[in-house]
Design a protein around this motif. Sequence first.
Motif, short mmCIF file in Angstrom:
data_model
loop_
_atom_site.label_atom_id
_atom_site.label_comp_id
_atom_site.label_asym_id
_atom_site.label_seq_id
_atom_site.Cartn_x
_atom_site.Cartn_y
_atom_site.Cartn_z
N THR A 64 0.83 -1.21 0.00
CA THR A 64 0.00 0.00 0.00
C THR A 64 0.86 1.25 0.00
O THR A 64 0.62 2.20 -0.76
N HIS A 65 1.90 1.26 0.83
CA HIS A 65 2.78 2.42 0.89
C HIS A 65 3.60 2.56 -0.38
O HIS A 65 3.86 3.67 -0.85
N GLN A 66 4.02 1.45 -0.97
CA GLN A 66 4.75 1.51 -2.23
C GLN A 66 3.87 2.12 -3.33
O GLN A 66 4.34 2.94 -4.13
N HIS A 67 2.62 1.72 -3.34
CA HIS A 67 1.68 2.26 -4.33
C HIS A 67 1.48 3.76 -4.11
O HIS A 67 1.47 4.54 -5.08
N SER A 68 1.34 4.17 -2.86
CA SER A 68 1.16 5.59 -2.56
C SER A 68 2.38 6.40 -2.96
O SER A 68 2.26 7.50 -3.52
N LEU A 69 3.55 5.85 -2.70
CA LEU A 69 4.78 6.56 -3.05
C LEU A 69 4.92 6.68 -4.56
O LEU A 69 5.30 7.74 -5.07
N THR A 70 4.57 5.62 -5.27
CA THR A 70 4.65 5.65 -6.74
C THR A 70 3.69 6.70 -7.30
O THR A 70 4.04 7.46 -8.21
N GLU A 71 2.48 6.75 -6.76
CA GLU A 71 1.51 7.74 -7.21
C GLU A 71 1.99 9.16 -6.94
O GLU A 71 1.88 10.05 -7.79
N ALA A 72 2.53 9.38 -5.74
CA ALA A 72 3.03 10.71 -5.37
C ALA A 72 4.18 11.11 -6.29
O ALA A 72 4.30 12.28 -6.68
N MET A 73 5.02 10.15 -6.63
CA MET A 73 6.15 10.43 -7.51
C MET A 73 5.66 10.79 -8.91
O MET A 73 6.17 11.74 -9.54
N GLU A 74 4.68 10.08 -9.43
CA GLU A 74 4.15 10.37 -10.76
C GLU A 74 3.53 11.78 -10.80
O GLU A 74 3.73 12.52 -11.76
N GLU A 75 2.81 12.12 -9.76
CA GLU A 75 2.19 13.44 -9.69
C GLU A 75 3.25 14.53 -9.62
O GLU A 75 3.12 15.60 -10.23
#
Length: 353
Positions: A270-281
């Motif tokens: 879950t945290h990996q997914h959140s970090l990836t999303e934040a990075m893309e944004e």
Amino acid sequence: MKTVTIITSFIVAGILTAFFLGFNPVESTRTLEYDDEQEGLKEQMVIRFSHVAAENTPKGMAARYFAKRIQAKTDNEIQVEIYSNGELYQDQNEWEAVTNGNVEMIAPATTKVSTRFPDWQVLDLPYAFQGYSAVQEAYEGKIGQTLLEDLRGTNVKGLDFWYNGFKQFTNNKLPIHTPADMNKLHFRVMPGPVIKAQFQALNASTSELSFNKTYRNLEVGFVDGQENTISNIYSKKFYKKQAYMTLSNHAYLGYAVIINEDFWDSLSETHQHSLTEAMEETTDWVRRHSIEINDSHIRKIKRSSDMEVDVLTKQEEKKWREAFKPVYLKAEQDISKDLLKELERIQSNYSPQ
């Protein structure tokens, strides 16, 4: 003696009353009530993000934007502590810091990665990209994907590429219009085989100096000039120690966002997914805003200094491209043919008219 006995009796009685009325042995063994806020504080993860740029640059602003996005997406379960301006580590030792886990994230210039991974030199080639769209196609396409995968097995994970801008020449000796004007000038440079070859082709000498020591070396005249993006020239006040700037757009400066792999693996999915999303944004944000940041800073330089700012004509640019051909020939020995072929494809799509 009787008085003492009476006083003592009152004290003992008071202690016994307090014990039985104010202190309940049963309460002392009761399990503490569950406090989810306390648990959140205990489990909060911290990302130490070290970089060498100023806070008002594209990288500095992107780091802050990323910190806000990841904290919002994880409900503050992941906090980012940003250390800018080389506060923790200078550019020459930040790679060891992230691989050893002394910090969790860094965002070095892609040039600095090329000293360890030869294929990364493709991003430093002079006039590799004709405009911002060409850079985006390289970063987000086959070239970017290949280079990030190249980092595997080194205890770091490449997350993405962040944008800054095209590099310009500054110096304190003369206006630079042609490659011949660079003859025997001494420049501060970042470490990197392509950059070294670039200045050799121009018959200029170089010194590899830390980014945060560049201002002082310009000030004392140890070097005549340097190459950098407008945002870095402005934020580090290089323009105050340089008389001339040439808007050459001769190469692009961007960053590789890198995270310690052990730390990444310790994160939940879950945290990996959140970090990836934040990075893309964040990448999308800095891609769009880096252009206006550099545009704003060149206007400020022109308003607040006497620096002479020159723009290359198309005929002058052709001379520079011709002068840089030996750099390509040398780089072909280190860069994979597939990457060079992909770069040629991008160049053909955005070739100057």
